[in-house]
Scaffold this active site. Structure first.
Site, PDB file in Angstrom:
ATOM      1  N   GLU A 116       0.846  -1.188   0.000  1.00  8.85           N
ATOM      2  CA  GLU A 116       0.000   0.000   0.000  1.00  8.85           C
ATOM      3  C   GLU A 116       0.885   1.242   0.000  1.00  8.85           C
ATOM      4  OE1 GLU A 116      -2.256  -0.322   3.636  1.00  8.85           O
ATOM      5  OE2 GLU A 116      -2.362  -2.493   3.422  1.00  8.85           O
ATOM      6  N   LYS A 118       2.475   4.456   1.186  1.00  4.78           N
ATOM      7  CA  LYS A 118       2.565   4.998   2.542  1.00  4.78           C
ATOM      8  C   LYS A 118       2.215   6.472   2.486  1.00  4.78           C
ATOM      9  CE  LYS A 118       5.453   5.261   6.622  1.00  4.78           C
ATOM     10  NZ  LYS A 118       5.486   6.742   6.749  1.00  4.78           N
ATOM     11  N   TYR A 230      -6.683   2.136   6.164  1.00  6.24           N
ATOM     12  CA  TYR A 230      -5.817   1.000   5.837  1.00  6.24           C
ATOM     13  C   TYR A 230      -5.771  -0.090   6.887  1.00  6.24           C
ATOM     14  CZ  TYR A 230      -2.746   4.020   8.585  1.00  6.24           C
ATOM     15  OH  TYR A 230      -2.227   4.827   9.547  1.00  6.24           O
ATOM     16  N   LYS A 318      10.797   3.010   2.331  1.00  7.42           N
ATOM     17  CA  LYS A 318      10.739   4.450   2.086  1.00  7.42           C
ATOM     18  C   LYS A 318      11.402   4.858   0.770  1.00  7.42           C
ATOM     19  CE  LYS A 318       9.599   6.285   6.400  1.00  7.42           C
ATOM     20  NZ  LYS A 318      10.005   7.332   7.327  1.00  7.42           N
ATOM     21  N   CYS A 412      18.685  47.047   5.761  1.00  5.63           N
ATOM     22  CA  CYS A 412      17.816  46.511   4.721  1.00  5.63           C
ATOM     23  C   CYS A 412      18.475  46.703   3.354  1.00  5.63           C
ATOM     24  CB  CYS A 412      16.478  47.235   4.757  1.00  5.63           C
ATOM     25  SG  CYS A 412      15.413  46.800   3.371  1.00  5.63           S
ATOM     26  N   CYS A 415      16.017  49.617   1.510  1.00  5.83           N
ATOM     27  CA  CYS A 415      15.853  50.994   2.003  1.00  5.83           C
ATOM     28  C   CYS A 415      16.933  51.406   2.990  1.00  5.83           C
ATOM     29  CB  CYS A 415      14.476  51.156   2.640  1.00  5.83           C
ATOM     30  SG  CYS A 415      14.333  50.288   4.220  1.00  5.83           S
ATOM     31  N   CYS A 430      13.079  44.175   8.299  1.00  4.53           N
ATOM     32  CA  CYS A 430      13.220  45.594   8.018  1.00  4.53           C
ATOM     33  C   CYS A 430      12.038  46.282   8.708  1.00  4.53           C
ATOM     34  CB  CYS A 430      13.187  45.848   6.516  1.00  4.53           C
ATOM     35  SG  CYS A 430      13.002  47.601   6.138  1.00  4.53           S
TER      36      CYS A 430
HETATM   37  N1  LIG Z   1      11.801  15.996  10.864  1.00  2.00           N
HETATM   38  C1  LIG Z   1      11.619  15.722  12.132  1.00  2.00           C
HETATM   39  O1  LIG Z   1      12.032  16.455  13.020  1.00  2.00           O
HETATM   40  C2  LIG Z   1      10.885  14.472  12.517  1.00  2.00           C
HETATM   41  C3  LIG Z   1      10.592  14.203  13.854  1.00  2.00           C
HETATM   42  C4  LIG Z   1       9.882  13.050  14.158  1.00  2.00           C
HETATM   43  C5  LIG Z   1       9.489  12.187  13.147  1.00  2.00           C
HETATM   44  N2  LIG Z   1       9.810  12.464  11.841  1.00  2.00           N
HETATM   45  C6  LIG Z   1       9.424  11.576  10.728  1.00  2.00           C
HETATM   46  O2  LIG Z   1       8.419  10.704  11.094  1.00  2.00           O
HETATM   47  C7  LIG Z   1       8.826   9.347  10.903  1.00  2.00           C
HETATM   48  C8  LIG Z   1       8.399   8.521  12.080  1.00  2.00           C
HETATM   49  O3  LIG Z   1       7.050   8.699  12.252  1.00  2.00           O
HETATM   50  P1  LIG Z   1       6.066   7.530  12.600  1.00  2.00           P
HETATM   51  O4  LIG Z   1       6.399   6.940  13.922  1.00  2.00           O
HETATM   52  O5  LIG Z   1       4.729   8.050  12.371  1.00  2.00           O
HETATM   53  O6  LIG Z   1       6.421   6.362  11.600  1.00  2.00           O
HETATM   54  P2  LIG Z   1       6.272   6.306  10.077  1.00  2.00           P
HETATM   55  O7  LIG Z   1       5.616   7.496   9.539  1.00  2.00           O
HETATM   56  O8  LIG Z   1       7.622   6.011   9.559  1.00  2.00           O
HETATM   57  O9  LIG Z   1       5.328   5.006   9.914  1.00  2.00           O
HETATM   58  C9  LIG Z   1       4.145   4.706  10.650  1.00  2.00           C
HETATM   59  C10 LIG Z   1       2.959   5.433  10.146  1.00  2.00           C
HETATM   60  O10 LIG Z   1       2.758   5.220   8.774  1.00  2.00           O
HETATM   61  C11 LIG Z   1       1.470   5.683   8.457  1.00  2.00           C
HETATM   62  N3  LIG Z   1       0.916   4.971   7.310  1.00  2.00           N
HETATM   63  C12 LIG Z   1       0.705   5.531   6.094  1.00  2.00           C
HETATM   64  N4  LIG Z   1       0.171   4.679   5.241  1.00  2.00           N
HETATM   65  C13 LIG Z   1       0.022   3.506   5.899  1.00  2.00           C
HETATM   66  C14 LIG Z   1      -0.499   2.250   5.524  1.00  2.00           C
HETATM   67  N5  LIG Z   1      -0.938   1.993   4.288  1.00  2.00           N
HETATM   68  N6  LIG Z   1      -0.531   1.276   6.456  1.00  2.00           N
HETATM   69  C15 LIG Z   1      -0.052   1.502   7.713  1.00  2.00           C
HETATM   70  N7  LIG Z   1       0.459   2.688   8.113  1.00  2.00           N
HETATM   71  C16 LIG Z   1       0.494   3.687   7.218  1.00  2.00           C
HETATM   72  C17 LIG Z   1       0.690   5.602   9.717  1.00  2.00           C
HETATM   73  O11 LIG Z   1       0.440   6.938  10.116  1.00  2.00           O
HETATM   74  C18 LIG Z   1       1.638   5.006  10.709  1.00  2.00           C
HETATM   75  O12 LIG Z   1       1.420   5.485  11.979  1.00  2.00           O
HETATM   76  C19 LIG Z   1      10.322   9.377  10.780  1.00  2.00           C
HETATM   77  O13 LIG Z   1      10.766   8.416   9.877  1.00  2.00           O
HETATM   78  C20 LIG Z   1      10.614  10.776  10.312  1.00  2.00           C
HETATM   79  O14 LIG Z   1      10.699  10.738   8.905  1.00  2.00           O
HETATM   80  C21 LIG Z   1      10.484  13.580  11.532  1.00  2.00           C
HETATM   81 ZN   LIG Z   2      13.644  48.007   3.960  1.00  2.00          ZN
END
Ligand SMILES: NC(=O)c1ccc[n+]([C@@H]2O[C@H](COP(=O)([O-])OP(=O)(O)OC[C@H]3O[C@@H](n4cnc5c(N)ncnc54)[C@H](O)[C@@H]3O)[C@@H](O)[C@H]2O)c1
Ligand SMILES: [Zn+2]
Length: 681
Positions: A116, A118, A230, A318, A412, A415, A430
């Site tokens: 599926e 994501k 899902y 991913k 700036c 200006c 500014c």
């Molecule tokens: N940039 C940042 O500061 C920051 C901080 C925290 C998390 N993150 C991001 O979030 C990710 C972690 O988040 P997470 O714990 O939600 O895990 P995730 O997003 O890697 O995976 C789990 C989630 O996938 C989703 N999902 C989408 N389609 C799905 C499907 N068909 N079946 C099942 N699940 C599906 C659901 O929401 C599920 O909870 C990290 O890999 C990172 O990329 C980024």
């Molecule tokens: Zn200015």
């Protein structure tokens, strides 16, 4: 062998750092680093913990899901925990996953999977009792989520009742899905936020999360969210055999599932589908960040079980973000409507992810310093999906020594007014309200479609008017005469007359449009509507105190302060005076609250908790707003009445502690009824 001190140190640093980014991402919906950078930190932590398992702490981010639900919402337990997913970044890792699964199940041959897309949104769980939608929550920390029932009800794609025609409906079912925002809606929202001087959302995922986790469902309603389902949690009165059975049943009940989902016979076929999804990804109207592979047979899933934060029977394969290498030719500064000065990298054009780009945002001085980006540097740039390209890092090994570090100018670039910066902000601004680009953007914002909608007054014309000294603030628009316009390049009698008519017609725009058009920082279209409804006229809004503003649901201290500041500014008051002279009726009441002295609701703040029998929350709220009161969601001393329904939650306790006045729904009805004489024939 005990772990060396630097490992212990590093582990602690990683955990603190990741926890901080989790907070920014899950609680504030405003991440500071990219997902790839975040994933790299997580990977390092996982690898270290694998090497030194004795150092794993129960509160390590590798053992936990998401973030605890925010206090702003009632908390809802998930009957079956909502787990996260393990990541795979390469074909090898996916093959390893398949091998592990078959080894644990003791099956030598290939097994069936579902694949599926994501969805890159946020996970929600919806409870249907006998087919009726009764409650919905965010994933939260996987065990407790936030009650966002009212907000989910505003999403048109979510059925309030399941369809019964093709398949019997279970007595109870918790269905799971992903709420997301389309790319188009995301761009439109960010454009609006930028106009209002608000920080844009980093990506559609954060935009969706920020929109769903709103205290005011009216804000959510306007945000164009969508949802694909899902999976399921607790179910009674129905049996599923496979994941594919779950997907097809959800579809029969009227719950949207992603059409690019598929059942495959072996892992090789799953990998083919991944390549297919990667190819069609740019053409999809929403963001996906990979593909989820799930063991199809639910009996197998049960045997495989779960780890602390993720099931063993699924993996998220991913996509990689598209990257490219190019050279920075220059760093330009762009002055926005609110004066924010943003450094932009001008690069040698390069193709990344199928699109040619030549500009990338550098965000602000702190970011440039952190990454040590210099003019003349070769840099890696990245475009994740459709998100604005950004500079990842310079390739220091390719430096010739002629690269020039960037320093933010003191003044700036347009200006030459000295720039200013607030202590808790990274942006320099500014401060000169007459700064050319600010003025031009202010005028074109005032005239824009969602503001006063003055046809024929776009950026180009605004620039002409300002350059020729015809317009110095918005009220000058209303003083324009035919000869002024006809002296401008590109104007003839007809076009000049049309513009003058369009400007004059805008005096009839609704109050909310005028409030939005004024360009008060942090006041976007939605906030402007709330303000118009609450105050009914510019004059009344001008008099509103900080407390009065903050008491309104959907308006925080920051926004309130920004409004107060705008109305304190001498120049703005002059503009208002001039608008009045031009024929605007700033004291005219539009809708707005009726302030009768014997109205017990006027100017009182209400908080509803625990679900009401006779009203939906929205109806109760509308009734209060109509009578000049306001509604809030947070328990504080500003609340005058706490109306308690059948299932009072933790808010009741807090209210009791603060000694607030608590009334039943009947008493609330009495308060309303006292005024309802126009309902009796
Ligand atoms: N940039 C940042 O500061 C920051 C901080 C925290 C998390 N993150 C991001 O979030 C990710 C972690 O988040 P997470 O714990 O939600 O895990 P995730 O997003 O890697 O995976 C789990 C989630 O996938 C989703 N999902 C989408 N389609 C799905 C499907 N068909 N079946 C099942 N699940 C599906 C659901 O929401 C599920 O909870 C990290 O890999 C990172 O990329 C980024
Ligand atoms: Zn200015």
């Amino acid at each position: 062998m005990p772990a060396p001190a630097e490992v212990i140190e590093r582990l602690k640093w990683l955990r603190d750092e990741i926890n901080y980014h989790n907070y920014l991402y899950y609680v504030l919906d405003q991440p500071k680093i990219s997902d790839e950078d975040y994933d790299a930190l997580m990977r390092e932590l996982k690898e270290l913990e694998e090497q030194y398992p004795e150092l794993i702490t129960p509160d390590s981010p590798t053992q936990r899901i998401g973030a605890a639900p925010s206090e702003k919402f009632e908390s809802v337990p998930h009957r079956v925990p909502m787990l996260s997913l393990d990541d795979a970044f390469s074909e090898t890792e996916v093959l390893e996953f398949d091998e592990r699964v078959r080894r644990l199940l003791d099956i030598p041959g290939p097994i069936e999977y579902t694949v599926e897309p994501k969805m890159d949104g946020l996970a929600v769980e919806l409870t249907y009792e006998n087919g009726v939608f009764v409650r919905g929550s965010t994933r939260g920390d996987g065990y407790f989520g936030e009650d966002v029932t009212q907000n989910l009800r505003t999403i048109r794609q979510i059925p309030l009742r399941l369809i019964h025609r093709h398949l019997d409906i279970p007595e109870l079912i918790d269905v799971r899905g992903e709420v997301f925002m389309t790319k188009d809606a995301f761009y439109a929202l960010n454009a609006e936020r930028e106009k209002a001087g608000l920080p844009p959302f980093a990506n559609p995922r954060n935009a969706a999360a920020g929109s769903l986790r709103q205290l005011d469902p009216n804000v959510t309603r306007k945000r164009q969210l969508d949802c694909f389902f899902y999976g399921v949690g607790a179910v009674s009165g129905h049996r599923f055999r496979t994941q594919w059975d779950i997907l097809s049943s959800l579809k029969k009940w009227g719950l949207k599932i992603n059409p690019h989902s598929k059942k495959v016979k072996a892992i090789k076929e799953a990998i083919h589908h991944y390549e297919h999804l990667r190819d069609i990804r740019p053409t999809l109207p929403y963001e996906i960040d990979g593909m989820v592979i799930k063991v199809n047979d639910l009996e197998y899933q049960k045997r495989l079980g779960s780890k602390a934060r993720s099931p063993r029977w699924a993996v998220a394969f991913k996509f990689e973000a598209a990257q490219a290498v190019t050279k920075i030719l220059d760093i330009e500064l762009s002055v926005g409507r609110t004066g924010a000065v943003t450094p932009v990298a001008i690069m040698e054009p390069v193709k990344v992810g199928g699109v040619v780009v030549s500009r990338a945002t550098l965000h602000n001085q702190d970011e440039i310093a952190r990454k040590d980006v210099r003019v003349g540097d070769w840099v890696i740039i990245r475009r994740a999906g459709d998100v604005i390209p950004e500079v990842v890092r310079p390739l220091k090994e390719r430096r010739s020594g002629n690269e020039v570090p960037f320093t933010m100018p003191k003044a700036c670039p347009v200006c030459h007014t000295p720039l200013e910066k607030k202590e808790d902000e990274a942006v320099w601004r500014c401060p000169n309200p007459d700064c050319f680009p600010r003025l031009v953007k202010k005028i074109s914002h005032f005239a824009s479609k969602n503001a006063m909608n003055i046809e024929g007054l776009g950026g180009k014309v605004a620039e002409l008017l300002v350059t020729n000294g015809l317009v110095r603030d918005i009220s000058d628009l209303f003083k324009l005469k035919m000869p002024d316009l006809m002296s401008l390049e590109g104007f003839a009698e007809k076009s000049a007359q049309n513009l003058i008519d369009a400007i004059s017609k805008s005096k009839n725009a609704p109050l909310s449009k005028l409030i939005y058009a004024l360009g008060i920082r942090h006041v976007g279209e939605v906030t402007a509507q709330i303000l118009a409804r609450q105050f009914g006229s510019i004059e009344r809004l001008k008099e509103a105190s900080q407390d009065e503003l903050e008491a309104i649901e959907g308006i925080g201290p920051e926004v309130a302060k920004s409004i107060r500041n705008w109305f304190k500014d001498e120049d703005n008051l002059k503009v208002l005076e001039a608008l009045k002279e031009a024929g605007f009726d700033l004291g005219a009441r539009e809708g707005g609250p009726q302030k009768t002295p014997d109205n017990p609701i006027s100017q009182k703040t209400f908080l509803f908790t625990g679900g009401l029998k006779n009203f939906s929350r929205e109806e109760a709220k509308a009734a209060v707003l109509e009578r000049g009161g306001s509604v809030t969601n947070s328990v504080s001393r500003r609340v005058d009445f706490v109306v308690v329904g059948e299932k009072p939650g933790s808010k009741l306790e807090k209210a009791q502690k603060l000694g607030l006045k608590i009334i039943s729904e009947d008493e609330f009805l009495n308060l309303l009824g006292g005024l309802n004489d126009d309902n009796t024939e």
